[in-house]
Design a protein around this motif. Structure first.
Motif, PDB file in Angstrom:
ATOM      1  N   GLU A  87       0.835  -1.209   0.000  1.00  0.00           N
ATOM      2  CA  GLU A  87       0.000   0.000   0.000  1.00  0.00           C
ATOM      3  C   GLU A  87       0.865   1.251   0.000  1.00  0.00           C
ATOM      4  N   ARG A  88       1.872   1.265   0.855  1.00  0.00           N
ATOM      5  CA  ARG A  88       2.764   2.426   0.926  1.00  0.00           C
ATOM      6  C   ARG A  88       3.518   2.610  -0.390  1.00  0.00           C
ATOM      7  N   ALA A  89       3.994   1.509  -0.959  1.00  0.00           N
ATOM      8  CA  ALA A  89       4.716   1.600  -2.227  1.00  0.00           C
ATOM      9  C   ALA A  89       3.791   2.149  -3.310  1.00  0.00           C
ATOM     10  N   ASP A  90       2.540   1.656  -3.342  1.00  0.00           N
ATOM     11  CA  ASP A  90       1.576   2.166  -4.321  1.00  0.00           C
ATOM     12  C   ASP A  90       1.298   3.648  -4.075  1.00  0.00           C
ATOM     13  N   PHE A  91       1.175   4.027  -2.796  1.00  0.00           N
ATOM     14  CA  PHE A  91       0.915   5.420  -2.463  1.00  0.00           C
ATOM     15  C   PHE A  91       2.047   6.310  -2.979  1.00  0.00           C
ATOM     16  N   TYR A  92       3.302   5.899  -2.685  1.00  0.00           N
ATOM     17  CA  TYR A  92       4.435   6.715  -3.126  1.00  0.00           C
ATOM     18  C   TYR A  92       4.576   6.714  -4.640  1.00  0.00           C
ATOM     19  N   GLU A  93       4.222   5.602  -5.256  1.00  0.00           N
ATOM     20  CA  GLU A  93       4.252   5.554  -6.720  1.00  0.00           C
ATOM     21  C   GLU A  93       3.220   6.530  -7.291  1.00  0.00           C
ATOM     22  N   ASN A  94       2.012   6.526  -6.706  1.00  0.00           N
ATOM     23  CA  ASN A  94       0.982   7.472  -7.145  1.00  0.00           C
ATOM     24  C   ASN A  94       1.403   8.908  -6.866  1.00  0.00           C
ATOM     25  N   LEU A  95       2.027   9.126  -5.715  1.00  0.00           N
ATOM     26  CA  LEU A  95       2.493  10.463  -5.368  1.00  0.00           C
ATOM     27  C   LEU A  95       3.527  10.948  -6.381  1.00  0.00           C
ATOM     28  N   ASN A  96       4.453  10.068  -6.743  1.00  0.00           N
ATOM     29  CA  ASN A  96       5.460  10.441  -7.743  1.00  0.00           C
ATOM     30  C   ASN A  96       4.811  10.701  -9.097  1.00  0.00           C
ATOM     31  N   ARG A  97       3.818   9.887  -9.442  1.00  0.00           N
ATOM     32  CA  ARG A  97       3.109  10.086 -10.709  1.00  0.00           C
ATOM     33  C   ARG A  97       2.393  11.445 -10.705  1.00  0.00           C
ATOM     34  N   ILE A  98       1.777  11.787  -9.562  1.00  0.00           N
ATOM     35  CA  ILE A  98       1.087  13.081  -9.444  1.00  0.00           C
ATOM     36  C   ILE A  98       2.090  14.223  -9.550  1.00  0.00           C
ATOM     37  N   LYS A  99       3.252  14.067  -8.906  1.00  0.00           N
ATOM     38  CA  LYS A  99       4.282  15.111  -8.997  1.00  0.00           C
ATOM     39  C   LYS A  99       4.754  15.287 -10.435  1.00  0.00           C
ATOM     40  N   GLU A 100       4.930  14.160 -11.128  1.00  0.00           N
ATOM     41  CA  GLU A 100       5.353  14.238 -12.522  1.00  0.00           C
ATOM     42  C   GLU A 100       4.286  14.916 -13.379  1.00  0.00           C
ATOM     43  N   GLU A 101       3.013  14.568 -13.129  1.00  0.00           N
ATOM     44  CA  GLU A 101       1.912  15.204 -13.869  1.00  0.00           C
ATOM     45  C   GLU A 101       1.872  16.694 -13.569  1.00  0.00           C
ATOM     46  N   LYS A 102       2.076  17.053 -12.293  1.00  0.00           N
ATOM     47  CA  LYS A 102       2.081  18.466 -11.915  1.00  0.00           C
ATOM     48  C   LYS A 102       3.220  19.192 -12.633  1.00  0.00           C
ATOM     49  N   GLN A 103       4.396  18.558 -12.667  1.00  0.00           N
ATOM     50  CA  GLN A 103       5.540  19.166 -13.341  1.00  0.00           C
ATOM     51  C   GLN A 103       5.241  19.348 -14.832  1.00  0.00           C
ATOM     52  N   ARG A 104       4.625  18.335 -15.452  1.00  0.00           N
ATOM     53  CA  ARG A 104       4.266  18.462 -16.874  1.00  0.00           C
ATOM     54  C   ARG A 104       3.255  19.584 -17.069  1.00  0.00           C
ATOM     55  N   TYR A 105       2.298  19.693 -16.135  1.00  0.00           N
ATOM     56  CA  TYR A 105       1.291  20.751 -16.215  1.00  0.00           C
ATOM     57  C   TYR A 105       1.965  22.120 -16.092  1.00  0.00           C
ATOM     58  N   GLU A 154       5.053  22.881 -16.753  1.00  0.00           N
ATOM     59  CA  GLU A 154       5.813  23.120 -17.983  1.00  0.00           C
ATOM     60  C   GLU A 154       4.880  23.506 -19.135  1.00  0.00           C
ATOM     61  N   MET A 155       3.724  22.842 -19.205  1.00  0.00           N
ATOM     62  CA  MET A 155       2.764  23.145 -20.260  1.00  0.00           C
ATOM     63  C   MET A 155       2.234  24.579 -20.110  1.00  0.00           C
ATOM     64  N   VAL A 156       1.906  24.967 -18.877  1.00  0.00           N
ATOM     65  CA  VAL A 156       1.399  26.323 -18.635  1.00  0.00           C
ATOM     66  C   VAL A 156       2.495  27.343 -18.951  1.00  0.00           C
ATOM     67  N   GLU A 157       3.717  27.063 -18.519  1.00  0.00           N
ATOM     68  CA  GLU A 157       4.825  27.975 -18.804  1.00  0.00           C
ATOM     69  C   GLU A 157       5.035  28.102 -20.313  1.00  0.00           C
ATOM     70  N   LEU A 158       4.945  26.990 -21.020  1.00  0.00           N
ATOM     71  CA  LEU A 158       5.067  27.013 -22.475  1.00  0.00           C
ATOM     72  C   LEU A 158       3.946  27.846 -23.089  1.00  0.00           C
ATOM     73  N   PHE A 159       2.724  27.668 -22.554  1.00  0.00           N
ATOM     74  CA  PHE A 159       1.575  28.440 -23.039  1.00  0.00           C
ATOM     75  C   PHE A 159       1.816  29.940 -22.833  1.00  0.00           C
ATOM     76  N   TYR A 160       2.263  30.321 -21.619  1.00  0.00           N
ATOM     77  CA  TYR A 160       2.534  31.737 -21.348  1.00  0.00           C
ATOM     78  C   TYR A 160       3.672  32.257 -22.224  1.00  0.00           C
ATOM     79  N   GLN A 161       4.679  31.426 -22.436  1.00  0.00           N
ATOM     80  CA  GLN A 161       5.798  31.852 -23.290  1.00  0.00           C
ATOM     81  C   GLN A 161       5.307  32.109 -24.707  1.00  0.00           C
TER      82      GLN A 161
END
Length: 177
Positions: free
Chosen positions: A114-132, A134-141
C-alpha cells in the motif's frame, strides 16, 4: 525422562538403593561443595557452585527418604505419561503462533505494498504536476512571444508590487496582482 531429574543430579539409576543414594551424595557433595573452589573465583562462579551444591543436597533429601522418593517417582511417571499430551498442546501452540506470524507477515506486506503504491501514485502526481507547470509555462511563453507588450506590463506590475511591499508606494494606490 522429562528434563533433568534428581537421579541425573546424583548420576544414579532410578533403581538405586538408599545406600547407593548416600554414596552418590557424598561423592557429588565433595565435587560440588563451594568451599572447594579457589579463593580467586568470581562471585558469579561461586553462586553457580552454590546452586549446584544445593541441587545435590535437594536430590539427596528427596531420594534418601523412601516416602519422598515414592512421591517423586510417581510425579516423574505421571510427567512421562502426560508428556504426549503436553507435546500435542505444545505443537498446537506452535502451529497457532506460526499461523499468527504468517498473518502478521501478510498484513505487513500488504501495508508495505500500500505504501509503495501510495508513493508511486504520489510520484506520478508530482510528474503530472511538473508536466502541467511546464505546459502552462510554455503556453505563457507562446502568449508572450505573440504579444511582447504583455511581458513588459507584467514586469511593470511586479515592480509596482515590489515597491508597494517595501512601503515606497502607498497601498491604496496599488492594484492587486
Amino acid at each position: 525422562m522429562v528434563g533433568l531429574t534428581l537421579y541425573d543430579v546424583l548420576a544414579i539409576p532410578t533403581t538405586a538403593s538408599t545406600d547407593d543414594v548416600r554414596r552418590a551424595y557424598k561423592q557429588k557433595a565433595l565435587e560440588t561443595h563451594p568451599d572447594k573452589l579457589e579463593p580467586t573465583v568470581s562471585e558469579q562462579e561461586r553462586r553457580a557452585a552454590e546452586g549446584r551444591f544445593r541441587n545435590v543436597c535437594e536430590a539427596f533429601e528427596v531420594l534418601s527418604d523412601p516416602v519422598k522418593k515414592k512421591a517423586y517417582d510417581d510425579r516423574i511417571q505421571l510427567a512421562q505419561k502426560n508428556k504426549k499430551h503436553w507435546d500435542e498442546q505444545h505443537d498446537k501452540r506452535v502451529k497457532t503462533r506460526e499461523e499468527w506470524a504468517r498473518q502478521v507477515k501478510e498484513r505487513s506486506e500488504a501495508r508495505m505494498k500500500e505504501r509503495a503504491d501510495f508513493y508511486e501514485n504520489l510520484n506520478r502526481i508530482k510528474e503530472e504536476k511538473q508536466r502541467y507547470v511546464e505546459m502552462v509555462e510554455l503556453f505563457y511563453q507562446e502568449l508572450r512571444d505573440c504579444h511582447p507588450e504583455w511581458e513588459s506590463r507584467r514586469q511593470a506590475a511586479l515592480q509596482w508590487k515590489e515597491m508597494a511591499d517595501k512601503g515606497q508606494i502607498p497601498r491604496q494606490h496599488t492594484t492587486r496582482i
